[in-house]
Design a protein around this motif. Structure first.
Motif, mmCIF file in Angstrom:
data_model
loop_
_atom_site.group_PDB
_atom_site.id
_atom_site.type_symbol
_atom_site.label_atom_id
_atom_site.label_comp_id
_atom_site.label_asym_id
_atom_site.label_seq_id
_atom_site.Cartn_x
_atom_site.Cartn_y
_atom_site.Cartn_z
ATOM 1 N N VAL A 6 3.995 0.897 -0.238
ATOM 2 C CA VAL A 6 4.823 1.809 -1.018
ATOM 3 C C VAL A 6 6.283 1.443 -0.726
ATOM 4 C CG1 VAL A 6 5.520 4.226 -1.258
ATOM 5 C CG2 VAL A 6 3.112 3.649 -1.012
ATOM 6 N N HIS A 91 2.791 -0.874 -5.280
ATOM 7 C CA HIS A 91 1.702 -0.001 -4.857
ATOM 8 C C HIS A 91 1.346 0.903 -6.042
ATOM 9 C CE1 HIS A 91 -0.469 3.105 -2.654
ATOM 10 N NE2 HIS A 91 -0.568 2.246 -1.658
ATOM 11 N N GLN A 93 0.594 3.895 -6.162
ATOM 12 C CA GLN A 93 1.288 5.182 -6.067
ATOM 13 C C GLN A 93 2.697 5.088 -6.669
ATOM 14 O OE1 GLN A 93 -0.039 8.231 -4.948
ATOM 15 N NE2 GLN A 93 1.825 8.874 -5.996
ATOM 16 N N ASP A 94 3.375 3.972 -6.401
ATOM 17 C CA ASP A 94 4.717 3.774 -6.965
ATOM 18 C C ASP A 94 4.648 3.680 -8.484
ATOM 19 O OD1 ASP A 94 6.238 3.875 -4.644
ATOM 20 O OD2 ASP A 94 6.063 1.738 -4.235
ATOM 21 N N GLU A 96 2.424 5.034 -10.461
ATOM 22 C CA GLU A 96 2.195 6.399 -10.952
ATOM 23 C C GLU A 96 3.497 7.202 -10.945
ATOM 24 O OE1 GLU A 96 -0.152 8.303 -12.257
ATOM 25 O OE2 GLU A 96 -1.703 6.758 -12.267
ATOM 26 N N ASP A 97 4.212 7.141 -9.819
ATOM 27 C CA ASP A 97 5.444 7.926 -9.666
ATOM 28 C C ASP A 97 6.500 7.517 -10.685
ATOM 29 O OD1 ASP A 97 4.304 9.323 -7.632
ATOM 30 O OD2 ASP A 97 5.389 8.311 -6.009
#
Length: 150
Positions: A6, A91, A93-94, A96-97
């Motif tokens: 991340v 990542h 998650q990144d 998505e964010d």
């Protein structure tokens, strides 16, 4: 290959300002009003990549998107087709964010990209650019002279 990390948080306002200045050096196709929203679909990020690594990005692969699915598609395409070649994998998650315009997410990713760009410029990082297509040059009498570079 290392597992994607991340992107780390940005330490200071000074670092953030430096990042915004760096982004502003790149000619973008649309004005930045709200960086989280402006970059959510990945298109401006692709433009910055294209600016620094011209042969890596095929801009026609990325279209402005409002749907979350299309935004994710753009980011995943950038991730697998482009970023991998400069030794950076986002990542999940990144991704998505950024796609949902979470505050601060795009800055973290841009900051990592900024580091990668300076590593390449300083010769510390080699990236695999596809070879430029070779077009045999056959000058003909009717061809105008090439424009002067300048």
């Amino acid at each position: 290959a290392d597992a994607p990390q991340v992107a780390p948080p940005i330490e200071s306002d000074e670092e953030l300002q430096k990042l915004y200045n760096w982004v502003d050096e790149t000619p973008l196709s649309r004005p930045k009003r709200n960086i989280s929203r402006d970059f959510a679909d990945g298109v401006l990020f692709a433009e910055i990549l294209n600016h620094h690594f011209p042969r890596l990005v095929e801009m026609h692969n990325y279209s402005a998107a409002n749907s979350h699915t299309q935004k994710l598609y753009n980011w995943n395409t950038l991730n697998t087709k482009v970023l991998k070649k400069i030794g950076y994998t986002l990542h999940q998650q990144d991704i998505e964010d950024v796609a949902k315009a979470a505050p601060g997410a795009i800055e973290r990713i841009l900051n990592v990209l900024c580091d990668k760009v300076s590593q390449v410029q300083e010769g510390q990082l080699r990236y695999r650019a596809p070879a430029a297509p070779v077009v045999p040059r056959v000058a003909t009498a009717s061809e105008p002279p090439p424009p002067h570079a300048g």
